[in-house]
Scaffold this motif. Structure first.
Motif, PDB file in Angstrom:
ATOM      1  N   THR A 171     -10.055 -13.891   4.266  1.00  0.00           N
ATOM      2  CA  THR A 171     -10.302 -15.032   5.153  1.00  0.00           C
ATOM      3  C   THR A 171     -11.717 -15.571   4.972  1.00  0.00           C
ATOM      4  O   THR A 171     -11.929 -16.786   4.918  1.00  0.00           O
ATOM      5  CB  THR A 171     -10.084 -14.615   6.616  1.00  0.00           C
ATOM      6  N   ILE A 172     -12.697 -14.665   4.873  1.00  0.00           N
ATOM      7  CA  ILE A 172     -14.093 -15.087   4.705  1.00  0.00           C
ATOM      8  C   ILE A 172     -14.272 -15.929   3.451  1.00  0.00           C
ATOM      9  O   ILE A 172     -14.971 -16.954   3.463  1.00  0.00           O
ATOM     10  CB  ILE A 172     -15.017 -13.855   4.651  1.00  0.00           C
ATOM     11  N   TYR A 173     -13.620 -15.525   2.356  1.00  0.00           N
ATOM     12  CA  TYR A 173     -13.795 -16.232   1.085  1.00  0.00           C
ATOM     13  C   TYR A 173     -12.639 -17.173   0.764  1.00  0.00           C
ATOM     14  O   TYR A 173     -12.436 -17.562  -0.386  1.00  0.00           O
ATOM     15  CB  TYR A 173     -13.988 -15.220  -0.045  1.00  0.00           C
ATOM     16  N   SER A 174     -11.881 -17.533   1.812  1.00  0.00           N
ATOM     17  CA  SER A 174     -10.840 -18.572   1.714  1.00  0.00           C
ATOM     18  C   SER A 174      -9.812 -18.253   0.642  1.00  0.00           C
ATOM     19  O   SER A 174      -9.491 -19.084  -0.216  1.00  0.00           O
ATOM     20  CB  SER A 174     -11.480 -19.943   1.431  1.00  0.00           C
ATOM     21  N   GLY A 175      -9.286 -17.034   0.691  1.00  0.00           N
ATOM     22  CA  GLY A 175      -8.247 -16.641  -0.243  1.00  0.00           C
ATOM     23  C   GLY A 175      -6.863 -16.995   0.268  1.00  0.00           C
ATOM     24  O   GLY A 175      -6.712 -17.736   1.247  1.00  0.00           O
ATOM     25  N   ASN A 176      -5.854 -16.450  -0.385  1.00  0.00           N
ATOM     26  CA  ASN A 176      -4.464 -16.709  -0.020  1.00  0.00           C
ATOM     27  C   ASN A 176      -4.042 -15.688   1.049  1.00  0.00           C
ATOM     28  O   ASN A 176      -3.638 -14.571   0.733  1.00  0.00           O
ATOM     29  CB  ASN A 176      -3.578 -16.590  -1.268  1.00  0.00           C
ATOM     30  N   ASN A 177      -4.139 -16.082   2.305  1.00  0.00           N
ATOM     31  CA  ASN A 177      -3.879 -15.160   3.411  1.00  0.00           C
ATOM     32  C   ASN A 177      -2.437 -14.659   3.434  1.00  0.00           C
ATOM     33  O   ASN A 177      -2.192 -13.479   3.711  1.00  0.00           O
ATOM     34  CB  ASN A 177      -4.202 -15.844   4.747  1.00  0.00           C
ATOM     35  N   ALA A 178      -1.493 -15.534   3.135  1.00  0.00           N
ATOM     36  CA  ALA A 178      -0.084 -15.147   3.167  1.00  0.00           C
ATOM     37  C   ALA A 178       0.200 -14.075   2.114  1.00  0.00           C
ATOM     38  O   ALA A 178       0.899 -13.092   2.381  1.00  0.00           O
ATOM     39  CB  ALA A 178       0.800 -16.368   2.930  1.00  0.00           C
ATOM     40  N   ARG A 218      -6.883 -13.768 -13.321  1.00  0.00           N
ATOM     41  CA  ARG A 218      -7.329 -14.846 -14.204  1.00  0.00           C
ATOM     42  C   ARG A 218      -6.487 -14.920 -15.471  1.00  0.00           C
ATOM     43  O   ARG A 218      -6.215 -16.014 -15.978  1.00  0.00           O
ATOM     44  CB  ARG A 218      -8.806 -14.660 -14.533  1.00  0.00           C
ATOM     45  N   LEU A 219      -6.070 -13.775 -15.987  1.00  0.00           N
ATOM     46  CA  LEU A 219      -5.201 -13.772 -17.165  1.00  0.00           C
ATOM     47  C   LEU A 219      -3.842 -14.380 -16.841  1.00  0.00           C
ATOM     48  O   LEU A 219      -3.176 -14.931 -17.719  1.00  0.00           O
ATOM     49  CB  LEU A 219      -5.022 -12.343 -17.679  1.00  0.00           C
ATOM     50  N   MET A 220      -3.442 -14.274 -15.574  1.00  0.00           N
ATOM     51  CA  MET A 220      -2.178 -14.874 -15.124  1.00  0.00           C
ATOM     52  C   MET A 220      -2.353 -16.343 -14.739  1.00  0.00           C
ATOM     53  O   MET A 220      -1.410 -16.985 -14.284  1.00  0.00           O
ATOM     54  CB  MET A 220      -1.641 -14.091 -13.932  1.00  0.00           C
ATOM     55  N   HIS A 221      -3.612 -16.842 -14.896  1.00  0.00           N
ATOM     56  CA  HIS A 221      -3.940 -18.256 -14.612  1.00  0.00           C
ATOM     57  C   HIS A 221      -3.632 -18.637 -13.158  1.00  0.00           C
ATOM     58  O   HIS A 221      -3.094 -19.716 -12.873  1.00  0.00           O
ATOM     59  CB  HIS A 221      -3.186 -19.188 -15.567  1.00  0.00           C
ATOM     60  N   ARG A 224      -7.846 -20.122  -7.461  1.00  0.00           N
ATOM     61  CA  ARG A 224      -8.951 -19.362  -6.890  1.00  0.00           C
ATOM     62  C   ARG A 224      -8.522 -18.547  -5.681  1.00  0.00           C
ATOM     63  O   ARG A 224      -8.915 -17.385  -5.526  1.00  0.00           O
ATOM     64  CB  ARG A 224     -10.077 -20.337  -6.490  1.00  0.00           C
ATOM     65  N   GLU A 225      -7.712 -19.138  -4.807  1.00  0.00           N
ATOM     66  CA  GLU A 225      -7.291 -18.444  -3.594  1.00  0.00           C
ATOM     67  C   GLU A 225      -6.491 -17.183  -3.924  1.00  0.00           C
ATOM     68  O   GLU A 225      -6.699 -16.128  -3.327  1.00  0.00           O
ATOM     69  CB  GLU A 225      -6.448 -19.381  -2.715  1.00  0.00           C
ATOM     70  N   THR A 226      -5.590 -17.311  -4.901  1.00  0.00           N
ATOM     71  CA  THR A 226      -4.779 -16.160  -5.291  1.00  0.00           C
ATOM     72  C   THR A 226      -5.619 -15.103  -6.002  1.00  0.00           C
ATOM     73  O   THR A 226      -5.404 -13.895  -5.836  1.00  0.00           O
ATOM     74  CB  THR A 226      -3.615 -16.608  -6.188  1.00  0.00           C
ATOM     75  N   SER A 274      -7.249 -12.978  -3.379  1.00  0.00           N
ATOM     76  CA  SER A 274      -6.295 -12.086  -2.729  1.00  0.00           C
ATOM     77  C   SER A 274      -5.936 -10.899  -3.616  1.00  0.00           C
ATOM     78  O   SER A 274      -5.878  -9.754  -3.149  1.00  0.00           O
ATOM     79  CB  SER A 274      -5.028 -12.866  -2.358  1.00  0.00           C
ATOM     80  N   ILE A 275      -5.703 -11.165  -4.897  1.00  0.00           N
ATOM     81  CA  ILE A 275      -5.360 -10.084  -5.822  1.00  0.00           C
ATOM     82  C   ILE A 275      -6.552  -9.154  -6.012  1.00  0.00           C
ATOM     83  O   ILE A 275      -6.400  -7.923  -6.081  1.00  0.00           O
ATOM     84  CB  ILE A 275      -4.890 -10.654  -7.171  1.00  0.00           C
ATOM     85  N   MET A 276      -7.751  -9.721  -6.085  1.00  0.00           N
ATOM     86  CA  MET A 276      -8.951  -8.904  -6.266  1.00  0.00           C
ATOM     87  C   MET A 276      -9.129  -7.922  -5.112  1.00  0.00           C
ATOM     88  O   MET A 276      -9.335  -6.717  -5.332  1.00  0.00           O
ATOM     89  CB  MET A 276     -10.181  -9.816  -6.364  1.00  0.00           C
TER      90      MET A 276
END
Length: 243
Positions: A48-55, A178-181, A184-186, A189-191
Motif C-alpha cells: 500500500t505504501i508503495y502503491s502496488g497491486n493490493n488485490a 520484470r522478466l515477466m514484463h 510497476r504495481e505488480t 506485489s511480487i517483490m
C-alpha cells in the motif's frame, strides 16, 4: 511465483545451510523454516505504501496462508527430515489453528458482511493486534536470548546467511516480475510476496516443535526484514523516477 517461493528459496536455504553448517542440523532446520513460512500479512502495508497491486498481494497472502499447514511440514520433511525428528501431524494442526483458520474466518466474515468488516474492524482492532504481535514476538524471542547473550562466530555466520537469503528473496522476486514484463504495481506485489516472511508463525513452530537452537535463525530475521522492505521499496521508486 508461489512454486518458486515454496521450493526455490527453501531449497537454496537448505543447500547453503548444509554447505556452511554441515554438522549442525538445528541451524539448517532453522534456516529452512525461516524461508518456508507463508508471506507476512505486513507485506500488505508495504504494498500500500508503495502503491502496488493490493488485490494480488491479498490473494497471495491468503493462498499462501491457507496452504501453509500442508506446505511447511512437507518442505521440512523433504529437506531436513532425515536429520531431525519432525512430528508432521502436530505441526499441521498447529498451523491450521494458528494461520489457516483465522484467514478462512476473516474471508468468511468479510464475505457475509459484504465488505463492511474490512472497512470497520481494522481501525478498531488495530491497537489490540499490535499489542498481540508485540506479545508473540517478545514471548518467542525469549527462547533465543541465551544464543544472543553468548554470540559466537557460528551464529554471526547464521545472521549473515539469513541477511543474504532475505535480500535475495526480494531481489529475485523483483527480477522474476520484470522478466515477466509485469507493470510497476505488480512488480512491487511480487517483490514483497517473495521477500517477506511470517516470522511470528515460524517462531512459534520453532519454539514448540524443535530444540531451542532452531529458533535462532528464525528470529534473527526480524533484524533485517523491515529494513530490507523499506530499502527495496525505495529502490523501485527511484528506478521508476529515472524512467
Amino acid at each position: 511465483m508461489l512454486f518458486y517461493k515454496k521450493n526455490g528459496i527453501p531449497g537454496v536455504a537448505c543447500g547453503l545451510g548444509n554447505l556452511i553448517f554441515p554438522d549442525n542440523s538445528n541451524l539448517i532446520t532453522g534456516i529452512v523454516l525461516e524461508f518456508a513460512v507463508p508471506t507476512a500479512v505486513v507485506s500488505l502495508m508495504w504494498v500500500t505504501i508503495y502503491s502496488g497491486n493490493n488485490a494480488m498481494s491479498l490473494a497471495l497472502v491468503v493462498i499462501d496462508t491457507v496452504l501453509a499447514p500442508f506446505l511447511i511440514p512437507a518442505t521440512l520433511h523433504v529437506m531436513v527430515g532425515s536429520r531431525v525428528q519432525i512430528d508432521v501431524t502436530q505441526m499441521m494442526l498447529q498451523l491450521i489453528f494458528m494461520v489457516a483458520l483465522p484467514a478462512v474466518l476473516a474471508m468468511t466474515l468479510n464475505q457475509c458482511s459484504k465488505g463492511k468488516t474490512q472497512k470497520v474492524l481494522p481501525s478498531k482492532l488495530a491497537p489490540f493486534s499490535k499489542m498481540a504481535l508485540i506479545f508473540v514476538v517478545a514471548s518467542n524471542s525469549s527462547g533465543v536470548a541465551p544464543y544472543i547473550r553468548h554470540m559466537n562466530l557460528e551464529r554471526m555466520k547464521v545472521a549473515g546467511v539469513i541477511l543474504l537469503l532475505a535480500a535475495g528473496g526480494y531481489a529475485i522476486g523483483l527480477l522474476i516480475a520484470r522478466l515477466m514484463h509485469q507493470d510497476r504495481e505488480t512488480q512491487i506485489s511480487i517483490m514483497y510476496g517473495a521477500g517477506m516472511r511470517n516470522i511470528s508463525a515460524g517462531a512459534v513452530i520453532a519454539a514448540t516443535s524443535f530444540p531451542g537452537e532452531v529458533l535462532f535463525p528464525v528470529m534473527i530475521g526480524t533484524l533485517f526484514q523491515q529494513v530490507l522492505a523499506a530499502l527495496y521499496g525505495k529502490i523501485v521508486c527511484e528506478r521508476n523516477k529515472d524512467k
